[in-house]
Scaffold this motif. Structure first.
Motif, short mmCIF file in Angstrom:
data_model
loop_
_atom_site.label_atom_id
_atom_site.label_comp_id
_atom_site.label_asym_id
_atom_site.label_seq_id
_atom_site.Cartn_x
_atom_site.Cartn_y
_atom_site.Cartn_z
N GLU A 18 47.38 79.66 -14.38
CA GLU A 18 48.78 79.27 -14.63
C GLU A 18 49.69 80.08 -13.71
O GLU A 18 49.61 81.31 -13.66
CB GLU A 18 49.17 79.51 -16.09
CG GLU A 18 50.57 78.98 -16.42
CD GLU A 18 50.88 79.03 -17.90
OE1 GLU A 18 51.93 78.49 -18.31
OE2 GLU A 18 50.08 79.61 -18.65
N LYS A 61 43.41 69.28 -9.40
CA LYS A 61 43.86 68.77 -10.68
C LYS A 61 44.80 69.81 -11.27
O LYS A 61 44.48 71.00 -11.33
CB LYS A 61 42.67 68.56 -11.63
CG LYS A 61 43.09 68.08 -13.02
CD LYS A 61 41.89 67.90 -13.94
CE LYS A 61 42.33 67.46 -15.32
NZ LYS A 61 41.19 67.29 -16.24
N LYS A 62 45.98 69.37 -11.70
CA LYS A 62 46.96 70.33 -12.20
C LYS A 62 47.91 69.67 -13.19
O LYS A 62 48.05 68.44 -13.22
CB LYS A 62 47.75 70.96 -11.06
CG LYS A 62 48.48 69.98 -10.17
CD LYS A 62 49.09 70.71 -8.99
CE LYS A 62 49.75 69.75 -8.02
NZ LYS A 62 48.78 68.83 -7.37
N GLU A 63 48.54 70.51 -13.98
CA GLU A 63 49.58 70.06 -14.92
C GLU A 63 50.84 70.85 -14.60
O GLU A 63 50.86 72.08 -14.76
CB GLU A 63 49.13 70.31 -16.37
CG GLU A 63 47.87 69.54 -16.77
CD GLU A 63 47.33 69.97 -18.11
OE1 GLU A 63 47.94 70.89 -18.73
OE2 GLU A 63 46.30 69.42 -18.54
N SER A 64 51.87 70.17 -14.12
CA SER A 64 53.06 70.85 -13.64
C SER A 64 54.29 70.42 -14.42
O SER A 64 54.44 69.24 -14.77
CB SER A 64 53.28 70.58 -12.14
OG SER A 64 52.15 70.99 -11.39
N SER A 95 52.90 75.62 -13.42
CA SER A 95 51.76 74.72 -13.22
C SER A 95 50.45 75.38 -13.62
O SER A 95 50.27 76.59 -13.45
CB SER A 95 51.70 74.28 -11.75
OG SER A 95 50.65 73.37 -11.54
N LYS A 96 49.54 74.56 -14.16
CA LYS A 96 48.18 74.99 -14.46
C LYS A 96 47.25 74.34 -13.43
O LYS A 96 47.22 73.12 -13.29
CB LYS A 96 47.76 74.57 -15.87
CG LYS A 96 48.43 75.36 -16.98
CD LYS A 96 47.90 74.94 -18.34
CE LYS A 96 48.53 75.76 -19.46
NZ LYS A 96 48.00 75.34 -20.80
#
Length: 325
Positions: free
Chosen positions: A241, A262-265, A276-277
């Motif tokens: 993170e 691959k990420k979660e923003s 972002s992760k």
């Protein structure tokens, strides 16, 4: 005023132009086929009004008896290329990696078609000072053959045994399930991401440079059920993170630099900062750390602790190296 040929985009060639062209080019069709083209190529609400507009077109007619739509045009509609698109193509075909994706006969046809076109730029204008420089031999017939062979094996979902030369020059063999070929801009080399097998059972993800693969010894159908998602829970580590401060375009640079991960923003609408992760596997860890450091001081690692410790250690080593000079 610029002509259509000088423009990158012209409103004439909009989404609706391409839909109408597809209806004409795909020949006679019934109502269901017409609606399918509209839904696949347009926006969600387009089918509410586009069918009525098509009915008013003089060049697309619907037979009232069998309900078949038919164009009055002969031949197919081909969208012309603008000058800038041709220049872009001329630039791309001179890229050393072009031959990996396109056969020689197609390249020759493009060269002939673009004989009088100037490229957008010359690659010799660029000097890259921060690359490791593996320098794959993209032009080598053996390299091209290997690249295409690996892609076929990946598409066929087969396993294979590879003869591989390590950094120290030792050659060894292993069996794996290839997942994808990825490109490292940092080292200018292609790498094979695959699942290592032992006695037919999946063990872990590994990354191997294509320029060190000496031979693909054999291929066979996969007999075990293997998850082919490299970011499945059994393969990826705890996500990293990070928080990126919206300074001097750092957020945009982060999104571009890490676009393949691959990420979660989440972006804060008030400050413009981004949290972002990043999901990754062990084979990517070293390069991932380097990319994170390249954005400092505009990026901060929030978790996990072991990654924070590694980042700190890398910074201390860099400081000591600078002091020694």
């Amino acid at each position: 005023m610029k002509s259509n040929q000088d423009m990158l985009f012209h409103e004439i060639f909009s989404t609706y132009y391409r839909v109408i062209a597809a209806i004409i080019n795909e020949g006679p069709m019934n109502d269901l086929q017409l609606q399918k083209i509209i839904k696949e190529r347009c926006y969600d609400e387009s089918d509410l009004f586009l069918s009525d507009i098509i009915e008013e077109c003089d060049f697309i007619n619907r037979d009232n008896e069998d309900g078949i739509w038919q164009s009055s045009f002969k031949g197919k509609i081909v969208q012309p290329l603008s000058k800038i698109e041709k220049s872009w193509l001329k630039t791309i075909i001179h890229d050393p990696k072009f031959g990996l994706f396109v056969d020689d006969d197609i390249k020759e046809k493009l060269e002939l078609y673009l004989t009088d076109v100037e490229p957008l730029y010359d690659n010799s204008l660029f000097h890259h000072f921060d690359m490791i420089g593996e320098n794959d031999e993209y032009f080598s017939p053996e390299y091209i053959k290997l690249f295409k062979q690996l892609n076929k094996i990946i598409d066929a979902k087969e396993t294979m045994t590879i003869s591989y030369e390590s950094v120290r020059g030792r050659t060894y063999s292993f069996t794996c399930v290839p997942l994808k070929i990825e490109y490292s801009h940092k080292s200018k080399t292609f790498r094979l991401l695959s699942i290592m097998l032992k006695e037919g059972k999946p063990q872990y993800l590994a990354c191997h440079h294509l320029n060190r693969i000496k031979a693909v010894l054999k291929t066979e159908k996969t007999t075990v059920n293997i998850t082919r998602d490299p970011y499945a829970k059994e393969f990826y580590f705890e996500p990293i993170e990070v928080k990126i401060r919206n300074d001097r375009g750092a957020v945009m640079r982060f999104l571009i630099e890490f676009s393949t991960y691959k990420k979660e923003s989440v972006i804060d609408t008030e400050t413009g900062d981004c949290t972002s992760k990043l999901y990754y596997h062990l084979a990517e860890e070293s390069e991932l750390m380097t990319k994170i450091l390249s954005l400092s001081p505009n990026i901060k690692v929030l978790s996990p602790t072991n990654v924070i410790d590694q980042i700190k250690e890398m910074i201390v080593k860099q400081q000591n190296l600078l002091k020694s000079h």
